[in-house]
Scaffold this motif. Structure first.
Motif, PDB file in Angstrom:
ATOM      1  N   VAL A 163       0.993  -1.268   0.182  1.00  0.00           N
ATOM      2  CA  VAL A 163      -0.042   0.085   0.025  1.00  0.00           C
ATOM      3  C   VAL A 163       0.920   1.366   0.036  1.00  0.00           C
ATOM      4  CG1 VAL A 163      -2.018  -1.022   1.045  1.00  0.00           C
ATOM      5  CG2 VAL A 163      -0.502  -0.130   2.546  1.00  0.00           C
ATOM      6  N   GLU A 164       2.185   1.164   0.227  1.00  0.00           N
ATOM      7  CA  GLU A 164       2.979   2.258   0.381  1.00  0.00           C
ATOM      8  C   GLU A 164       4.371   2.041   0.076  1.00  0.00           C
ATOM      9  OE1 GLU A 164       4.248   6.373   2.917  1.00  0.00           O
ATOM     10  OE2 GLU A 164       2.462   5.086   3.610  1.00  0.00           O
ATOM     11  N   LEU A 165       5.217   2.637  -0.532  1.00  0.00           N
ATOM     12  CA  LEU A 165       6.467   2.536  -0.832  1.00  0.00           C
ATOM     13  C   LEU A 165       7.240   3.982  -0.331  1.00  0.00           C
ATOM     14  CD1 LEU A 165       6.402   1.077  -4.505  1.00  0.00           C
ATOM     15  CD2 LEU A 165       6.947  -0.263  -2.542  1.00  0.00           C
ATOM     16  N   ILE A 166       8.499   3.355   0.243  1.00  0.00           N
ATOM     17  CA  ILE A 166       8.842   4.813   1.008  1.00  0.00           C
ATOM     18  C   ILE A 166      10.591   4.543   0.498  1.00  0.00           C
ATOM     19  CG2 ILE A 166       9.751   6.123   2.978  1.00  0.00           C
ATOM     20  CD1 ILE A 166       7.250   4.557   4.393  1.00  0.00           C
ATOM     21  N   PRO A 167      10.757   5.171  -0.724  1.00  0.00           N
ATOM     22  CA  PRO A 167      12.170   4.921  -1.435  1.00  0.00           C
ATOM     23  C   PRO A 167      13.392   5.162  -0.570  1.00  0.00           C
ATOM     24  CG  PRO A 167      10.556   5.611  -2.994  1.00  0.00           C
ATOM     25  CD  PRO A 167      10.197   5.731  -1.510  1.00  0.00           C
ATOM     26  N   GLU A 168      13.175   6.508   0.157  1.00  0.00           N
ATOM     27  CA  GLU A 168      14.478   6.871   0.859  1.00  0.00           C
ATOM     28  C   GLU A 168      14.761   5.922   2.131  1.00  0.00           C
ATOM     29  OE1 GLU A 168      10.819   8.875   2.139  1.00  0.00           O
ATOM     30  OE2 GLU A 168      11.507   8.566   0.339  1.00  0.00           O
ATOM     31  N   LYS A 169      13.985   5.361   2.643  1.00  0.00           N
ATOM     32  CA  LYS A 169      14.148   4.295   3.697  1.00  0.00           C
ATOM     33  C   LYS A 169      14.184   2.770   3.055  1.00  0.00           C
ATOM     34  CE  LYS A 169      12.810   7.480   7.337  1.00  0.00           C
ATOM     35  NZ  LYS A 169      11.928   7.522   8.296  1.00  0.00           N
TER      36      LYS A 169
END
Length: 149
Positions: A114-120
């Motif tokens: 449901v969500e991707l957090i590329p920087e982490k």
């Protein structure tokens, strides 16, 4: 996805860059008496609602039920073996138990990005376990997924 990429993900798991919103997988497992007994032994949770027929009959469930965390462990199995697969790190999981699971019930687990957090390199998943199409457990998980080097 190329044949080489698919073989890599099957053996080593997906890398962060290979994931996308809505990606999902599921798996089913029928809960046995042996599963409950082994889970009680491993976890130390010997609550009689899980192990004692006579006691469990007197509860609101009317019969023995599986440990809620047994169903939750099926979620962990999907993460470690299918999506994202080997190499991911489980960081957090919320759980809401909606209904009991009994011996002979088939628990179907579905996880969905449901969500991707590329920087982490973090990925949030909706997680749900159902029996006969009815939710028995719902939650959300956060995983760390390695990126390409």
């Amino acid at each position: 996805m190329s044949e080489t990429r698919r073989n890599f993900s099957e053996c080593y798991g997906y890398e962060f860059e290979d994931l996308h919103l809505g990606m999902s997988t599921s798996s089913g497992r029928t809960v046995t008496d042996a599963d409950i007994l082994m889970f009680a032994g491993v976890s130390g949770d010997t609550n009689p609602v899980h192990l004692d027929d006579e006691f469990a009959k007197s509860t609101m469930f009317g019969a023995r039920i599986a440990h809620g965390m047994l169903s939750a462990s099926f979620i962990s199995a999907i993460f470690g073996t299918k999506l994202p697969g080997p190499g991911c790190i489980y960081l957090a999981q919320s759980l809401k138990f909606k209904a009991p699971v009994k011996v002979g019930d088939t628990v179907v687990v579905r996880v969905t990005i449901v969500e991707l957090i590329p920087e982490k390199q973090r990925v949030l998943f909706d997680t749900v376990c159902t029996v006969a199409g009815k939710p028995v457990l719902e939650g959300q998980a956060e995983l760390l997924v390695p990126a390409r080097k």
